[in-house]
Design a protein around this motif. Structure first.
Motif, PDB file in Angstrom:
ATOM      1  N   GLN A 174       0.804  -1.210   0.000  1.00 49.90           N
ATOM      2  CA  GLN A 174       0.000   0.000   0.000  1.00 49.90           C
ATOM      3  C   GLN A 174       0.845   1.272   0.000  1.00 49.90           C
ATOM      4  O   GLN A 174       0.678   2.153  -0.821  1.00 49.90           O
ATOM      5  CB  GLN A 174      -0.933  -0.025   1.223  1.00 49.90           C
ATOM      6  CG  GLN A 174      -1.311   1.298   1.817  1.00 49.90           C
ATOM      7  CD  GLN A 174      -2.132   2.135   0.860  1.00 49.90           C
ATOM      8  OE1 GLN A 174      -2.697   1.628  -0.085  1.00 49.90           O
ATOM      9  NE2 GLN A 174      -2.150   3.435   1.113  1.00 49.90           N
TER      10      GLN A 174
ATOM     11  N   ARG B 130      -4.390  13.383  16.771  1.00 46.89           N
ATOM     12  CA  ARG B 130      -5.677  12.757  16.614  1.00 46.89           C
ATOM     13  C   ARG B 130      -5.508  11.243  16.688  1.00 46.89           C
ATOM     14  O   ARG B 130      -4.435  10.713  16.476  1.00 46.89           O
ATOM     15  CB  ARG B 130      -6.331  13.158  15.300  1.00 46.89           C
ATOM     16  CG  ARG B 130      -5.430  12.913  14.093  1.00 46.89           C
ATOM     17  CD  ARG B 130      -6.141  13.242  12.822  1.00 46.89           C
ATOM     18  NE  ARG B 130      -7.315  12.425  12.703  1.00 46.89           N
ATOM     19  CZ  ARG B 130      -8.507  12.920  12.395  1.00 46.89           C
ATOM     20  NH1 ARG B 130      -8.644  14.193  12.193  1.00 46.89           N
ATOM     21  NH2 ARG B 130      -9.548  12.128  12.285  1.00 46.89           N
ATOM     22  N   ILE B 131      -6.606  10.589  17.014  1.00 51.01           N
ATOM     23  CA  ILE B 131      -6.578   9.147  17.133  1.00 51.01           C
ATOM     24  C   ILE B 131      -6.940   8.530  15.801  1.00 51.01           C
ATOM     25  O   ILE B 131      -6.308   7.594  15.342  1.00 51.01           O
ATOM     26  CB  ILE B 131      -7.620   8.682  18.173  1.00 51.01           C
ATOM     27  CG1 ILE B 131      -7.355   9.346  19.491  1.00 51.01           C
ATOM     28  CG2 ILE B 131      -7.656   7.189  18.254  1.00 51.01           C
ATOM     29  CD1 ILE B 131      -6.602   8.530  20.449  1.00 51.01           C
ATOM     30  N   ALA B 132      -7.997   9.063  15.234  1.00 50.16           N
ATOM     31  CA  ALA B 132      -8.509   8.463  14.012  1.00 50.16           C
ATOM     32  C   ALA B 132      -8.806   9.546  12.985  1.00 50.16           C
ATOM     33  O   ALA B 132      -8.910  10.694  13.321  1.00 50.16           O
ATOM     34  CB  ALA B 132      -9.784   7.716  14.315  1.00 50.16           C
TER      35      ALA B 132
ATOM     36  N   GLU C 154      -2.564  10.046   9.724  1.00 45.66           N
ATOM     37  CA  GLU C 154      -3.158  11.141   8.959  1.00 45.66           C
ATOM     38  C   GLU C 154      -4.130  10.620   7.908  1.00 45.66           C
ATOM     39  O   GLU C 154      -5.133  11.265   7.606  1.00 45.66           O
ATOM     40  CB  GLU C 154      -2.055  11.961   8.277  1.00 45.66           C
ATOM     41  CG  GLU C 154      -1.121  12.620   9.274  1.00 45.66           C
ATOM     42  CD  GLU C 154      -0.873  14.075   8.976  1.00 45.66           C
ATOM     43  OE1 GLU C 154      -0.790  14.424   7.792  1.00 45.66           O
ATOM     44  OE2 GLU C 154      -0.756  14.863   9.931  1.00 45.66           O
ATOM     45  N   ALA C 155      -3.823   9.442   7.351  1.00 50.61           N
ATOM     46  CA  ALA C 155      -4.708   8.885   6.324  1.00 50.61           C
ATOM     47  C   ALA C 155      -5.917   8.207   6.937  1.00 50.61           C
ATOM     48  O   ALA C 155      -6.823   7.778   6.234  1.00 50.61           O
ATOM     49  CB  ALA C 155      -3.935   7.895   5.462  1.00 50.61           C
ATOM     50  N   GLY C 156      -5.924   8.095   8.263  1.00 48.82           N
ATOM     51  CA  GLY C 156      -7.073   7.493   8.934  1.00 48.82           C
ATOM     52  C   GLY C 156      -7.075   5.976   8.889  1.00 48.82           C
ATOM     53  O   GLY C 156      -8.105   5.358   9.124  1.00 48.82           O
ATOM     54  N   THR C 157      -5.936   5.368   8.563  1.00 45.66           N
ATOM     55  CA  THR C 157      -5.914   3.905   8.499  1.00 45.66           C
ATOM     56  C   THR C 157      -5.236   3.277   9.705  1.00 45.66           C
ATOM     57  O   THR C 157      -5.243   2.055   9.847  1.00 45.66           O
ATOM     58  CB  THR C 157      -5.187   3.420   7.230  1.00 45.66           C
ATOM     59  OG1 THR C 157      -3.914   4.043   7.175  1.00 45.66           O
ATOM     60  CG2 THR C 157      -5.973   3.769   5.990  1.00 45.66           C
TER      61      THR C 157
ATOM     62  N   ALA D   8      -5.990   3.811  13.069  1.00 42.69           N
ATOM     63  CA  ALA D   8      -6.949   3.416  14.099  1.00 42.69           C
ATOM     64  C   ALA D   8      -7.734   2.173  13.682  1.00 42.69           C
ATOM     65  O   ALA D   8      -7.989   1.293  14.498  1.00 42.69           O
ATOM     66  CB  ALA D   8      -7.904   4.572  14.396  1.00 42.69           C
ATOM     67  N   THR D   9      -8.090   2.101  12.392  1.00 39.38           N
ATOM     68  CA  THR D   9      -8.848   0.933  11.957  1.00 39.38           C
ATOM     69  C   THR D   9      -7.993  -0.328  12.020  1.00 39.38           C
ATOM     70  O   THR D   9      -8.515  -1.420  12.153  1.00 39.38           O
ATOM     71  CB  THR D   9      -9.381   1.114  10.520  1.00 39.38           C
ATOM     72  OG1 THR D   9      -8.327   1.584   9.706  1.00 39.38           O
ATOM     73  CG2 THR D   9     -10.520   2.099  10.483  1.00 39.38           C
ATOM     74  N   THR D  10      -6.675  -0.167  11.930  1.00 39.12           N
ATOM     75  CA  THR D  10      -5.797  -1.322  12.118  1.00 39.12           C
ATOM     76  C   THR D  10      -5.678  -1.654  13.602  1.00 39.12           C
ATOM     77  O   THR D  10      -5.633  -2.818  13.986  1.00 39.12           O
ATOM     78  CB  THR D  10      -4.401  -1.019  11.538  1.00 39.12           C
ATOM     79  OG1 THR D  10      -4.560  -0.527  10.212  1.00 39.12           O
ATOM     80  CG2 THR D  10      -3.541  -2.263  11.514  1.00 39.12           C
ATOM     81  N   GLN D  11      -5.660  -0.603  14.432  1.00 40.06           N
ATOM     82  CA  GLN D  11      -5.460  -0.835  15.862  1.00 40.06           C
ATOM     83  C   GLN D  11      -6.661  -1.465  16.544  1.00 40.06           C
ATOM     84  O   GLN D  11      -6.517  -2.031  17.618  1.00 40.06           O
ATOM     85  CB  GLN D  11      -5.112   0.484  16.550  1.00 40.06           C
ATOM     86  CG  GLN D  11      -3.705   0.931  16.217  1.00 40.06           C
ATOM     87  CD  GLN D  11      -3.246   2.025  17.144  1.00 40.06           C
ATOM     88  OE1 GLN D  11      -3.674   3.156  17.033  1.00 40.06           O
ATOM     89  NE2 GLN D  11      -2.381   1.688  18.077  1.00 40.06           N
TER      90      GLN D  11
END
Lengths: 369, 352
Positions: free
Chosen positions: B18, B350-352, B92-95, B97-100
């Motif tokens: 990616q 930021r977290i997510a 920054e890309a917002g990916t 948190a979704t992994t965490q």
């Protein structure tokens, strides 16, 4: 079994205390007849109407007790308490900046609360994040997707991160692509997806490990009407399958259509059950329409006046006659009376959505201390 | 939790597919390959490795060492860009948190991202493989030289990848973490040289000496050496006090670790050896001053390269330990800073 979506839009089969008397004609388009039942449309079909308050019976999926979280001097969440039962859709309602997303992040095991306790299906996200993550699906408000990966790859790899084997993960990804209807887009890089399509991918990703508890942060933002309907349907079905679903939004009409219960969050504080119950019997406008309003208008006004509504408070707008009614019981009584007088009522519904009414009533009653 | 290796492998795979392996990366790799080819051809031409058939001493090691240093130079310049936004870029890309929220642990996440950066940097070594094989074919290299230099090269690239990945977890903004990673590379590569240079200015010593002059005696027709009555005071640098500052330089680590191959005259004849000898010579104390009797001063025979190297101490393991320590510290810090549920957050993060 009819789809949850369809059930959401047909009149309730088992009239509850507040449902209109049989004989009320089917509503015209655009008038959510299910709102007659008072709560969520689907709730009316699946379960008796529920008061909009936390603490429902049933195994709790999410229990939050006096949770607070500050970022430096900014107190994002001050004192939040709520319960989201299994098998129900719970709305999390609040204006922008009220702490919805911060609360969601704490529930999603990403942020530790400063105080208070959180239980996700009985597990503490701070002490045992792994147990929580196994049971919890989270759809963030910000749509992060791996831009160069296809939806299928993203879902397969997410499945792998949830411990699925390669074949299982690929199989699950195919299922989810079908579920959220990404079909022919599934093998294109996700950067070509529209916002609504990314939203669906995001929902699919939250469902990869078939979680018992779902957190959806503003799931419908950016969706077109058809996609919203599909989302509502999916969310209802997910809840009917026994999951606890917590949906945050500030678009109240949208939540009205899918939430069984709601939690109100304002300036980091959740409204308590007593205050919400008080709004239940406070006055609000109901809209009444007849098959031919021009002809029936005077008869209707007279009938309303006889029913005890002050003449000067009977108003009219483009959609029909507006009358103030306090509480569901009073509404049912009024409708029975009007029908009894032989007036051909075609629509009889709150002019303001249930959640919006509660929300506005809570806000106008002075913010939390 | 999912098995450690599985988690690391999936994360590294995602990262490689990616974030890193875009078109730009292939272009960079191609440009690098071309540059390496040009450098190799110039070195071959310069040392006459292909044309001078009569040479008894093959020059493959000179070519080999040049390519390895070139990969080290370019690799340490590319690695920060490939690793320095691994974690905060995802944030920054917002990916991130979704992994965490999956079952992958923070340690697996950080290690996976580090390995992906390392692998993508090692590709710069792999693409020079044909050139390295050419240099081996010319002859002059030794198995020890090849094994040790490639091992040190891989470790050094890994160290930079680890520092970059670690800083991307510790620093909020990708731009800053990449910049700081470059500063770390600069500190190790150039900063050690600069501090050594400054060190020699500080570590100067005063010394006194007497001059001597030859006085021609008209009567005998002979010249006679006469020691001056006065002493002269001067200063000189004492690099042997500060040579250790160079130990943390990655190029010095490489040179110092590689077993030297000596050419004619017991002197090294490749870049590894030259640099090793240069640094080792700095360890030598200057010769004592013959203060009292400059007329009887005789210089020792100038020592050979092999003698210098054999009589001084190696320092590569100290430098390598410093590098590995920095790398471990950065990764450890990143794991701590990225752990979820997060307790403390940097301002504005930021977290997510």
């Amino acid at each position: 079994m009819s789809s949850p979506y369809e059930r959401g839009w047909v009149p309730p089969q088992q009239p509850a205390s507040s449902t209109p008397a049989p004989g009320a004609p089917a509503p015209g388009p655009g008038v959510p007849v299910a709102a007659v039942a008072g709560v969520g449309p689907a709730a009316a079909a699946a379960t008796p109407p529920l008061p909009l308050s936390p603490g429902e019976p049933g195994e709790p999926g999410i229990v939050v007790e006096h949770v607070g979280r500050a970022f430096g001097s900014v107190h994002a969440v001050v004192d939040a308490s709520m319960v989201a039962p299994m098998g129900r859709v719970t709305g999390l309602i609040g204006p922008n900046g009220s702490g919805k997303t911060t609360l969601m992040l704490m529930l999603a095991s990403l942020l530790a609360p400063d105080r208070g306790s959180i239980r996700i299906a009985g597990h503490d996200p701070v002490a045992d994040p792994a147990a929580v993550r196994r049971l919890l699906g989270w759809m963030p408000d910000q749509l992060g997707s791996w831009a160069t990966l296809s939806a299928r790859t993203a879902l397969t790899q997410t499945g792998r991160l949830y411990g699925l084997h390669k074949l299982q993960a690929a199989h699950r990804a195919a299922e989810l692509i079908h579920l959220v209807d990404l079909g022919e887009l599934a093998d294109r890089p996700s950067r070509v997806l529209s916002r609504g399509q990314k939203q669906r991918l995001s929902l699919a990703r939250a469902l990869v490990h078939d979680p018992a508890v779902l957190l959806l942060d503003e799931p419908a933002s950016g969706l077109d009407p058809a996609a919203r309907v599909a989302l509502r349907r999916t969310v209802r079905r997910l809840a009917d399958e026994g999951r606890a679903v917590l949906v945050s939004s500030h678009v109240l009409a949208e939540l009205d259509e899918m939430a069984d219960t709601a939690v109100y969050l304002e300036r980091g504080v959740t409204a308590d059950a007593a205050r919400i119950a008080a709004t239940r019997v406070s006055e609000r406008a109901w809209r009444i329409r007849t098959a031919d309003l021009a002809r029936d208008s005077d008869r209707l006004r007279e009938a309303l006046f006889r029913a005890g509504i002050p003449w000067e408070r009977i108003e009219a707008d483009a959609g029909g006659i507006l009358v103030p009614v306090a509480g569901e019981a009073r509404a049912a009584e009024l409708l029975t009376r009007l029908v009894g007088e032989g007036i051909a009522i075609s629509a009889f519904a709150p002019a303001v959505g249930e959640l919006e009414h509660t929300f506005l009533d809570l806000s106008s009653g002075g913010g939390p201390a | 939790m999912i098995p450690f290796v599985t988690g690391v492998r999936v994360i590294a795979g995602l990262e490689l597919r990616q974030r890193i392996r875009g078109v730009a990366w292939w272009v960079l790799l191609g440009v690098f390959g071309l540059l390496a080819l040009v450098v190799t051809l110039i070195v071959l031409w310069g040392v006459g490795g292909l044309t001078d058939g009569y040479r008894s001493d093959p020059v493959g090691n000179a070519v080999f060492s040049t390519i390895v240093y070139f990969v080290l130079l370019l690799g340490t310049l590319v690695a920060p860009a490939l690793s320095g936004n691994a974690i905060n870029g995802d944030r920054e890309a917002g990916t991130l948190a979704t992994t965490q929220v999956t079952l992958v642990s923070t340690t697996q996440l950080v290690i996976g991202k580090f390995l992906a950066s390392w692998i993508s940097t090692l590709a710069f070594l792999v693409i020079t493989a044909p050139l390295l094989i050419l240099s081996l074919a010319i002859g002059g290299t030794t198995p020890g030289m090849v094994a040790v230099s490639l091992l040190v090269l891989a470790i050094e690239l890994g160290v930079i990848a680890a520092i970059g990945t670690g800083l991307s977890g510790l620093v909020r903004r990708p731009l800053f973490s990449v910049a700081i990673t470059y500063l770390v590379v600069a500190m190790l590569s150039l900063g050690t040289l600069i501090s050594f240079g400054l060190g020699t200015l500080v570590a100067q010593e005063k010394y006194e000496y007497r001059g001597a002059s030859y006085i021609y005696d008209d009567s005998t027709g002979n010249s006679e050496c006469v020691v001056d009555d006065t002493t002269t005071t001067s200063t000189r640098a004492r690099p042997d006090y500060v040579w250790w500052m160079l130990a943390a330089n990655p190029y010095v680590v490489m040179a110092d670790a590689v077993p030297t191959r000596y050419g004619s005259g017991d002197d090294p004849n490749d870049l590894f050896g030259f640099l090793k000898l240069t640094v080792r010579q700095l360890q030598k104390a200057p010769e004592p001053i013959e203060q009292q009797d400059p007329c009887n001063y005789t210089s020792d025979r100038y020592p050979s390269g092999r003698e210098v190297i054999d009589s001084t101490v190696p320092s590569w393991f100290v430098g390598l330990a410093i590098h590995l320590g920095l790398a471990a510290l950065a990764l450890f810090g990143a794991v701590r800073a990225t752990r979820a549920p997060a307790h403390r957050l940097a301002a504005g993060s930021r977290i997510a």
